[in-house]
Design a protein around this motif. Structure first.
Motif, PDB file in Angstrom:
ATOM      1  N   PRO A 275       0.832  -1.216   0.000  1.00  0.00           N
ATOM      2  CA  PRO A 275       0.000   0.000   0.000  1.00  0.00           C
ATOM      3  C   PRO A 275       0.864   1.262   0.000  1.00  0.00           C
ATOM      4  N   TYR A 276       1.989   1.223   0.712  1.00  0.00           N
ATOM      5  CA  TYR A 276       2.883   2.390   0.712  1.00  0.00           C
ATOM      6  C   TYR A 276       3.376   2.684  -0.699  1.00  0.00           C
ATOM      7  N   SER A 277       3.946   1.660  -1.368  1.00  0.00           N
ATOM      8  CA  SER A 277       4.529   1.946  -2.686  1.00  0.00           C
ATOM      9  C   SER A 277       3.447   2.266  -3.715  1.00  0.00           C
TER      10      SER A 277
ATOM     11  N   ASN B 289      13.609   9.121  -7.527  1.00  0.00           N
ATOM     12  CA  ASN B 289      13.235   7.892  -6.826  1.00  0.00           C
ATOM     13  C   ASN B 289      14.484   7.330  -6.164  1.00  0.00           C
ATOM     14  N   CYS B 290      14.467   7.321  -4.848  1.00  0.00           N
ATOM     15  CA  CYS B 290      15.700   6.981  -4.114  1.00  0.00           C
ATOM     16  C   CYS B 290      15.560   5.669  -3.340  1.00  0.00           C
ATOM     17  N   SER B 291      16.705   5.083  -3.085  1.00  0.00           N
ATOM     18  CA  SER B 291      16.766   3.830  -2.321  1.00  0.00           C
ATOM     19  C   SER B 291      16.694   4.118  -0.815  1.00  0.00           C
ATOM     20  N   ASN B 292      16.923   3.093   0.013  1.00  0.00           N
ATOM     21  CA  ASN B 292      16.836   3.236   1.480  1.00  0.00           C
ATOM     22  C   ASN B 292      17.861   4.229   2.009  1.00  0.00           C
ATOM     23  N   ASN B 293      17.394   5.165   2.817  1.00  0.00           N
ATOM     24  CA  ASN B 293      18.284   6.148   3.449  1.00  0.00           C
ATOM     25  C   ASN B 293      18.597   5.719   4.873  1.00  0.00           C
TER      26      ASN B 293
ATOM     27  N   LEU C  87      16.184  -8.103  18.366  1.00  0.00           N
ATOM     28  CA  LEU C  87      16.307  -7.463  17.049  1.00  0.00           C
ATOM     29  C   LEU C  87      15.436  -8.246  16.078  1.00  0.00           C
ATOM     30  N   PRO C  88      14.246  -7.734  15.756  1.00  0.00           N
ATOM     31  CA  PRO C  88      13.317  -8.515  14.932  1.00  0.00           C
ATOM     32  C   PRO C  88      13.738  -8.518  13.461  1.00  0.00           C
ATOM     33  N   VAL C  89      14.114  -9.690  12.976  1.00  0.00           N
ATOM     34  CA  VAL C  89      14.478  -9.816  11.558  1.00  0.00           C
ATOM     35  C   VAL C  89      13.328 -10.543  10.866  1.00  0.00           C
TER      36      VAL C  89
ATOM     37  N   GLU D 227      11.533   3.304  13.878  1.00  0.00           N
ATOM     38  CA  GLU D 227      10.678   2.207  13.424  1.00  0.00           C
ATOM     39  C   GLU D 227      11.363   1.544  12.224  1.00  0.00           C
ATOM     40  N   LYS D 228      12.315   2.244  11.625  1.00  0.00           N
ATOM     41  CA  LYS D 228      13.019   1.750  10.449  1.00  0.00           C
ATOM     42  C   LYS D 228      14.203   0.889  10.900  1.00  0.00           C
ATOM     43  N   LEU D 229      14.614  -0.032  10.025  1.00  0.00           N
ATOM     44  CA  LEU D 229      15.530  -1.099  10.448  1.00  0.00           C
ATOM     45  C   LEU D 229      16.779  -0.617  11.196  1.00  0.00           C
TER      46      LEU D 229
ATOM     47  N   PRO E 256      17.896   2.441  12.710  1.00  0.00           N
ATOM     48  CA  PRO E 256      17.782   3.033  14.057  1.00  0.00           C
ATOM     49  C   PRO E 256      17.081   2.112  15.060  1.00  0.00           C
ATOM     50  N   LEU E 257      16.153   1.292  14.571  1.00  0.00           N
ATOM     51  CA  LEU E 257      15.490   0.337  15.477  1.00  0.00           C
ATOM     52  C   LEU E 257      16.514  -0.616  16.088  1.00  0.00           C
ATOM     53  N   CYS E 258      17.392  -1.140  15.222  1.00  0.00           N
ATOM     54  CA  CYS E 258      18.411  -2.082  15.727  1.00  0.00           C
ATOM     55  C   CYS E 258      19.377  -1.386  16.684  1.00  0.00           C
TER      56      CYS E 258
ATOM     57  N   GLU F 237      16.763 -12.448   4.349  1.00  0.00           N
ATOM     58  CA  GLU F 237      17.443 -12.553   3.045  1.00  0.00           C
ATOM     59  C   GLU F 237      17.109 -11.385   2.115  1.00  0.00           C
ATOM     60  N   ASN F 238      16.164 -10.552   2.508  1.00  0.00           N
ATOM     61  CA  ASN F 238      15.767  -9.438   1.631  1.00  0.00           C
ATOM     62  C   ASN F 238      16.907  -8.437   1.516  1.00  0.00           C
ATOM     63  N   VAL F 239      16.997  -7.841   0.333  1.00  0.00           N
ATOM     64  CA  VAL F 239      18.144  -6.965   0.042  1.00  0.00           C
ATOM     65  C   VAL F 239      17.670  -5.527  -0.161  1.00  0.00           C
TER      66      VAL F 239
HETATM   67  C1  LIG Z   1      11.544  -2.420  10.681  1.00  0.00           C
HETATM   68  C2  LIG Z   1      12.106  -3.750  10.245  1.00  0.00           C
HETATM   69  C3  LIG Z   1      12.440  -3.976   8.929  1.00  0.00           C
HETATM   70  N1  LIG Z   1      12.928  -5.178   8.529  1.00  0.00           N
HETATM   71  C4  LIG Z   1      13.277  -5.365   7.113  1.00  0.00           C
HETATM   72  C5  LIG Z   1      12.202  -4.976   6.121  1.00  0.00           C
HETATM   73  C6  LIG Z   1      13.016  -4.475   4.936  1.00  0.00           C
HETATM   74  O1  LIG Z   1      13.376  -5.559   4.101  1.00  0.00           O
HETATM   75  C7  LIG Z   1      14.268  -3.871   5.557  1.00  0.00           C
HETATM   76  C8  LIG Z   1      14.215  -2.379   5.718  1.00  0.00           C
HETATM   77  O2  LIG Z   1      12.969  -2.072   6.326  1.00  0.00           O
HETATM   78  P1  LIG Z   1      12.508  -0.581   6.587  1.00  0.00           P
HETATM   79  O3  LIG Z   1      13.556   0.093   7.385  1.00  0.00           O
HETATM   80  O4  LIG Z   1      11.120  -0.646   7.162  1.00  0.00           O
HETATM   81  O5  LIG Z   1      12.530   0.067   5.144  1.00  0.00           O
HETATM   82  P2  LIG Z   1      11.846  -0.397   3.739  1.00  0.00           P
HETATM   83  O6  LIG Z   1      10.616  -1.171   3.982  1.00  0.00           O
HETATM   84  O7  LIG Z   1      12.920  -1.021   2.908  1.00  0.00           O
HETATM   85  O8  LIG Z   1      11.465   1.025   3.158  1.00  0.00           O
HETATM   86  C9  LIG Z   1      12.337   2.162   3.284  1.00  0.00           C
HETATM   87  O9  LIG Z   1      13.013   2.417   2.072  1.00  0.00           O
HETATM   88  C10 LIG Z   1      12.223   2.919   1.016  1.00  0.00           C
HETATM   89  C11 LIG Z   1      13.156   3.124  -0.165  1.00  0.00           C
HETATM   90  O10 LIG Z   1      13.525   1.886  -0.672  1.00  0.00           O
HETATM   91  C12 LIG Z   1      11.497   4.186   1.428  1.00  0.00           C
HETATM   92  O11 LIG Z   1      10.673   4.618   0.397  1.00  0.00           O
HETATM   93  C13 LIG Z   1      10.650   3.893   2.664  1.00  0.00           C
HETATM   94  O12 LIG Z   1       9.973   5.037   3.087  1.00  0.00           O
HETATM   95  C14 LIG Z   1      11.559   3.392   3.750  1.00  0.00           C
HETATM   96  O13 LIG Z   1      10.804   3.061   4.899  1.00  0.00           O
HETATM   97  O14 LIG Z   1      14.374  -4.482   6.841  1.00  0.00           O
HETATM   98  C15 LIG Z   1      13.147  -6.211   9.442  1.00  0.00           C
HETATM   99  O15 LIG Z   1      13.626  -7.303   9.086  1.00  0.00           O
HETATM  100  N2  LIG Z   1      12.832  -5.982  10.751  1.00  0.00           N
HETATM  101  C16 LIG Z   1      12.312  -4.792  11.186  1.00  0.00           C
HETATM  102  O16 LIG Z   1      12.007  -4.659  12.415  1.00  0.00           O
END
Ligand SMILES: Cc1cn([C@H]2C[C@H](O)[C@@H](COP(=O)(O)OP(=O)(O)O[C@H]3O[C@H](CO)[C@@H](O)[C@H](O)[C@H]3O)O2)c(=O)[nH]c1=O
Length: 348
Positions: A155-157, A182-186, A210-212, A194-196, A198-200, A217-219
């Motif tokens: 839904p976000y994308s 259009n940018c990648s993960n910052n 640390l919830p994975v 809440e993002k990976l 800073p959460l870790c 395996e996601n990149v």
């Molecule tokens: C929060 C969290 C995330 N994850 C995983 C999910 C993703 O594969 C990866 C990064 O998660 P997130 O930090 O939520 O970011 P992701 O879903 O990739 O999306 C980010 O990157 C996008 C750009 O690619 C931005 O448009 C989004 O706004 C931004 O939130 O880590 C975990 O395994 N455990 C977690 O607790």
């Protein structure tokens, strides 16, 4: 005043870095930070520049068309850099409508106000800052280029893809001068935990799991936030009208490897035994519809505008960990939800 730039979402993570760069680098521009200060927006992120003569703040929700009109009038806005968005994929899974409201309706409101306000549309720019997630998910091979067809999966994308389409539709239909990136993960300072990353960092420090998701395996392709802000500066000033620019770090990591790296860095910084923090790694249920891999081909912006990431990942991640460790009070405040109180005391 040469330009009066409305930066939406300027109190958020990426937005605050863009606001700081523009306020410091362009004293002749008026910079208007428009932000509704949701849970992820935080004026504390800007306290180093909030007294600057060229900086202004307006607490307005982009879904509120009448208030937007007032801001355009009051500040005689000449350009927009639009970053305001709901950005967390997990939240979009539990509450898709909030994403439609801000990312789609909010963007269309902003486009409407800009097109009505700017009589000579070619003299003004509407810049939409978007995400690589609009392209969908890759398996092991290939990269997203500017020509990759949109295929949003969450839904976000879907909401960001929709807002990109509206921006292009307004260029085509009403002659608005637009540009999209259009940018990648910052990653970097001031990202809501809440993002990976800073959460870790937060959880390692506090000895919490640390919830994975899934098998980890996601990149993702990671870029230091100030490098993204530099790209936005270049695209704003030199991007071709109507063009799209992909921005990325050429820096792909599996989630589990990022988490292990953070554990290693934090073990050293916190004086823990090697491997101690890694015991906190906990594999949990996968995110619904979890995109496997994002990878950006950023050759176009490199060749056309001469942009490249300036920091190596090793340097950027060290800086990031240090920032969070030195700003524990910031982390505590934003995670304990008492930021609103802090805001009222300091800025209210
Ligand atoms: C929060 C969290 C995330 N994850 C995983 C999910 C993703 O594969 C990866 C990064 O998660 P997130 O930090 O939520 O970011 P992701 O879903 O990739 O999306 C980010 O990157 C996008 C750009 O690619 C931005 O448009 C989004 O706004 C931004 O939130 O880590 C975990 O395994 N455990 C977690 O607790």
């Amino acid at each position: 005043m040469q330009k009066s730039i409305l930066i939406t979402g300027g109190a958020g993570f990426i937005g605050s870095h863009v606001v700081r760069l523009f306020v410091n680098k362009y004293p002749d521009y008026r910079i208007v930070n428009l932000d509704s200060l949701t849970y992820a927006g935080n004026l504390e992120n800007l306290k180093d520049i909030d007294q600057a003569a060229n900086y202004h703040f307006s607490k307005v929700d982009i879904a509120h068309e009448e208030l937007l009109k007032e801001v355009f009038n009051d500040y005689q806005v000449t350009e927009v850099i639009h970053l305001a968005a709901e950005s967390h994929v997990d939240r979009s899974i539990s509450d898709p409508l909030a994403f439609v409201k801000t990312n789609v309706i909010g963007t269309v409101n902003l486009l409407n106000v800009a097109r009505e306000f700017w009589k000579d549309k070619q003299n003004h720019l509407f810049y939409h800052v978007s995400t690589d997630e609009v392209y969908g998910s890759l398996d092991e091979g290939g990269y997203f280029t500017e020509k990759t067809p949109y295929d949003p999966q969450s839904p976000y994308s879907a909401s960001k893809a929709s807002s990109d389409h509206f921006v292009r539709a307004y260029a085509n239909t009403y002659g608005l001068k637009t540009v999209i990136s259009n940018c990648s993960n910052n990653y970097g300072p001031n990202q809501f935990p809440e993002k990976l990353i800073p959460l870790c960092i937060h959880n390692i420090k506090n000895n919490k799991p640390l919830p994975v998701y899934g098998k980890g395996e996601n990149v993702r392709d990671w870029l230091y936030v100030e490098d993204h802000a530099r790209a936005i500066d270049l695209i704003f000033h030199q991007g071709k009208p109507g063009a799209t620019y992909n921005v990325g770090g050429f820096n792909e990591w599996k989630n589990i490897d990022i988490v292990r790296l953070l554990c290693k860095i934090m073990d050293k910084k916190l004086g823990r035994k090697p491997g101690e923090s890694a015991d906190l790694i906990t594999f949990v249920k996968d995110r619904a519809g979890h995109d496997l891999r994002y990878a950006i081909d950023a050759d176009n912006i490199k060749n056309e505008l001469g942009w490249e990431p300036s920091l190596t990942f090793e340097t950027g991640i060290e800086k990031t960990v240090d920032w969070y460790l030195n700003n524990q009070d910031w982390l505590e405040r934003v995670t304990s939800g008492d930021y609103q109180k802090y805001y009222e005391q300091h800025y209210g």
